[in-house]
Design a protein around this motif. Structure first.
Motif, PDB file in Angstrom:
ATOM      1  N   ALA A 128       0.818  -1.220   0.000  1.00 26.18           N
ATOM      2  CA  ALA A 128       0.000   0.000   0.000  1.00 26.18           C
ATOM      3  C   ALA A 128       0.845   1.261   0.000  1.00 26.18           C
ATOM      4  N   SER A 129       2.182   1.123  -0.059  1.00 28.21           N
ATOM      5  CA  SER A 129       3.032   2.306   0.112  1.00 28.21           C
ATOM      6  C   SER A 129       4.136   2.399  -0.931  1.00 28.21           C
ATOM      7  N   GLY A 130       3.920   1.840  -2.111  1.00 29.53           N
ATOM      8  CA  GLY A 130       4.958   1.845  -3.134  1.00 29.53           C
ATOM      9  C   GLY A 130       4.618   2.666  -4.357  1.00 29.53           C
ATOM     10  N   ILE A 131       3.999   3.833  -4.149  1.00 27.43           N
ATOM     11  CA  ILE A 131       3.620   4.708  -5.260  1.00 27.43           C
ATOM     12  C   ILE A 131       4.851   4.977  -6.143  1.00 27.43           C
ATOM     13  N   PRO A 132       4.761   4.870  -7.489  1.00 24.04           N
ATOM     14  CA  PRO A 132       3.559   4.593  -8.286  1.00 24.04           C
ATOM     15  C   PRO A 132       3.384   3.128  -8.662  1.00 24.04           C
ATOM     16  N   PHE A 133       4.205   2.235  -8.079  1.00 23.49           N
ATOM     17  CA  PHE A 133       4.099   0.819  -8.429  1.00 23.49           C
ATOM     18  C   PHE A 133       2.865   0.174  -7.812  1.00 23.49           C
ATOM     19  N   THR A 134       2.691   0.370  -6.519  1.00 25.56           N
ATOM     20  CA  THR A 134       1.502  -0.139  -5.815  1.00 25.56           C
ATOM     21  C   THR A 134       1.178   0.810  -4.680  1.00 25.56           C
ATOM     22  N   PHE A 135      -0.104   1.121  -4.514  1.00 26.65           N
ATOM     23  CA  PHE A 135      -0.511   1.984  -3.405  1.00 26.65           C
ATOM     24  C   PHE A 135      -2.007   1.842  -3.181  1.00 26.65           C
ATOM     25  N   LEU A 136      -2.438   2.243  -1.976  1.00 28.01           N
ATOM     26  CA  LEU A 136      -3.852   2.179  -1.629  1.00 28.01           C
ATOM     27  C   LEU A 136      -4.535   3.470  -2.058  1.00 28.01           C
ATOM     28  N   ASP A 137      -5.507   3.359  -2.946  1.00 28.64           N
ATOM     29  CA  ASP A 137      -6.317   4.500  -3.371  1.00 28.64           C
ATOM     30  C   ASP A 137      -7.402   4.717  -2.317  1.00 28.64           C
ATOM     31  N   LEU A 138      -7.304   5.793  -1.565  1.00 29.57           N
ATOM     32  CA  LEU A 138      -8.227   6.030  -0.457  1.00 29.57           C
ATOM     33  C   LEU A 138      -9.654   6.288  -0.931  1.00 29.57           C
ATOM     34  N   LYS A 139      -9.808   6.733  -2.172  1.00 23.69           N
ATOM     35  CA  LYS A 139     -11.153   6.983  -2.698  1.00 23.69           C
ATOM     36  C   LYS A 139     -11.911   5.683  -2.964  1.00 23.69           C
ATOM     37  N   THR A 140     -11.181   4.680  -3.441  1.00 26.71           N
ATOM     38  CA  THR A 140     -11.818   3.406  -3.778  1.00 26.71           C
ATOM     39  C   THR A 140     -11.496   2.303  -2.771  1.00 26.71           C
ATOM     40  N   ASN A 141     -10.502   2.574  -1.886  1.00 30.99           N
ATOM     41  CA  ASN A 141     -10.031   1.593  -0.920  1.00 30.99           C
ATOM     42  C   ASN A 141      -9.509   0.334  -1.617  1.00 30.99           C
ATOM     43  N   ARG A 142      -8.895   0.542  -2.786  1.00 32.67           N
ATOM     44  CA  ARG A 142      -8.330  -0.563  -3.556  1.00 32.67           C
ATOM     45  C   ARG A 142      -6.874  -0.270  -3.885  1.00 32.67           C
ATOM     46  N   ILE A 143      -6.083  -1.340  -4.030  1.00 30.91           N
ATOM     47  CA  ILE A 143      -4.688  -1.192  -4.411  1.00 30.91           C
ATOM     48  C   ILE A 143      -4.609  -0.836  -5.891  1.00 30.91           C
ATOM     49  N   GLN A 144      -3.840   0.224  -6.196  1.00 25.90           N
ATOM     50  CA  GLN A 144      -3.667   0.679  -7.566  1.00 25.90           C
ATOM     51  C   GLN A 144      -2.172   0.781  -7.865  1.00 25.90           C
ATOM     52  N   GLY A 145      -1.824   1.113  -9.116  1.00 21.47           N
ATOM     53  CA  GLY A 145      -0.431   1.367  -9.462  1.00 21.47           C
ATOM     54  C   GLY A 145       0.031   0.619 -10.690  1.00 21.47           C
ATOM     55  N   MET A 146       1.263   0.908 -11.106  1.00 24.38           N
ATOM     56  CA  MET A 146       1.821   0.329 -12.321  1.00 24.38           C
ATOM     57  C   MET A 146       1.876  -1.200 -12.263  1.00 24.38           C
ATOM     58  N   MET A 147       2.310  -1.756 -11.119  1.00 23.89           N
ATOM     59  CA  MET A 147       2.412  -3.215 -11.029  1.00 23.89           C
ATOM     60  C   MET A 147       1.048  -3.888 -10.888  1.00 23.89           C
ATOM     61  N   VAL A 148       0.069  -3.145 -10.411  1.00 18.62           N
ATOM     62  CA  VAL A 148      -1.309  -3.675 -10.384  1.00 18.62           C
ATOM     63  C   VAL A 148      -1.849  -3.732 -11.802  1.00 18.62           C
ATOM     64  N   ASP A 149      -1.674  -2.638 -12.554  1.00 17.21           N
ATOM     65  CA  ASP A 149      -2.098  -2.637 -13.957  1.00 17.21           C
ATOM     66  C   ASP A 149      -1.382  -3.740 -14.733  1.00 17.21           C
ATOM     67  N   THR A 150      -0.095  -3.943 -14.423  1.00 15.03           N
ATOM     68  CA  THR A 150       0.692  -4.945 -15.141  1.00 15.03           C
ATOM     69  C   THR A 150       0.178  -6.354 -14.889  1.00 15.03           C
ATOM     70  N   VAL A 151      -0.054  -6.711 -13.623  1.00 17.44           N
ATOM     71  CA  VAL A 151      -0.507  -8.076 -13.339  1.00 17.44           C
ATOM     72  C   VAL A 151      -1.922  -8.303 -13.866  1.00 17.44           C
ATOM     73  N   GLN A 152      -2.728  -7.255 -13.908  1.00 16.90           N
ATOM     74  CA  GLN A 152      -4.062  -7.389 -14.478  1.00 16.90           C
ATOM     75  C   GLN A 152      -3.996  -7.569 -15.993  1.00 16.90           C
TER      76      GLN A 152
END
Length: 257
Positions: A41-65
């Protein structure tokens, strides 16, 4: 008695053949339809917690998806503390790691890494009012420095052996806060992570050290349990696909790294 040997032998052979067929079928069971993915939840911009959606977001999230779409399987991303990523993987709490976790020889003894999806080195951060330029860590001999727990940078600082003290932090934000307050002289962290957060003004009071040259370059990969060849091959095929069709390059541009 001799008349029974032939039929009994044929029955035994049939049972062995049936058992072998069942074993082969079990070994050729279809791959999982979905995997649980660990991300921090603390690796912006690779992975981080989006407080608006309460979901993990970031470059590595987009990549694995994107890898999941290319490989025709599902992924469920769950928040995992950075230092707990590999223990969670080896304990079967997650199936894949997708985070800013650099490939190192020590980690390769414990887990398996996919083909690289991104490469980078470390950056040195100092107070925003720091006037000195630091071309290397040697200029910080005798000072108090810091890095995040579980990173290669913490090991790098300890092995250097020239500092008054090496402090460890649970997150980059905690380290930057101590740095801004003057509790440490400098800190090491992932260059893209630090540069992105400084551009976003989310780390007040710190800056990238002028003139610093990274001494360690590493690959960011997807990570699986040691010996999980089937999952690794599946991921590598999908990674090759998103590299070839430009999807990975689009993701990297999206996150400005």
């Amino acid at each position: 008695m001799q008349r029974l040997i032939g039929p009994l032998y044929r029955i035994a052979l049939g049972l062995c053949a049936a058992g072998a067929a069942l074993l082969a079928a079990a070994q050729q069971s279809p791959p999982p339809a979905s995997y649980t993915v660990g991300a921090t939840a603390s690796g912006i911009p690779f992975t981080f917690l989006d407080l608006k959606t309460n979901r993990i977001q970031g470059m590595m999230v987009d990549t694995v998806q994107a890898v999941a779409r290319a490989g025709s399987f599902g992924v469920a991303v769950q928040q995992t503390v950075f230092s707990a990523l590999i223990p969670s993987l080896t304990a079967h709490k997650i199936d894949i790691i997708s985070a800013a976790l650099l490939k190192t020889p020590a980690r390769q003894q414990v887990v398996d890494f996919s083909d690289p999806v991104y490469s980078y080195g470390e950056s040195l951060i100092v107070r925003a009012d720091e006037a000195s330029a630091y071309a290397s860590l040697d200029a910080l001999g005798g000072e108090i420095v810091g890095a995040q727990v579980g990173t290669v940078y913490l090991d790098m600082l300890h092995k250097k052996g020239i500092f008054k003290e090496v402090r460890s932090y649970d997150s980059v934000a905690d380290m930057a806060r101590d740095l801004a307050l003057g509790r440490i002289r400098a800190g090491l962290a992932d260059q893209p992570v630090i540069a992105y957060q400084i551009r976003q003004n989310s780390l007040p009071g710190v800056k990238l050290a002028a003139g610093y040259q990274a001494s360690s370059m590493g690959d960011v990969c997807l990570v699986v349990r040691k010996g999980d060849a089937a999952t690794l091959a599946r991921l590598n095929r999908a990674i090759a696909t998103i590299k070839a069709d430009g999807t990975l390059a689009q993701i990297i541009r999206k996150w400005g790294i």
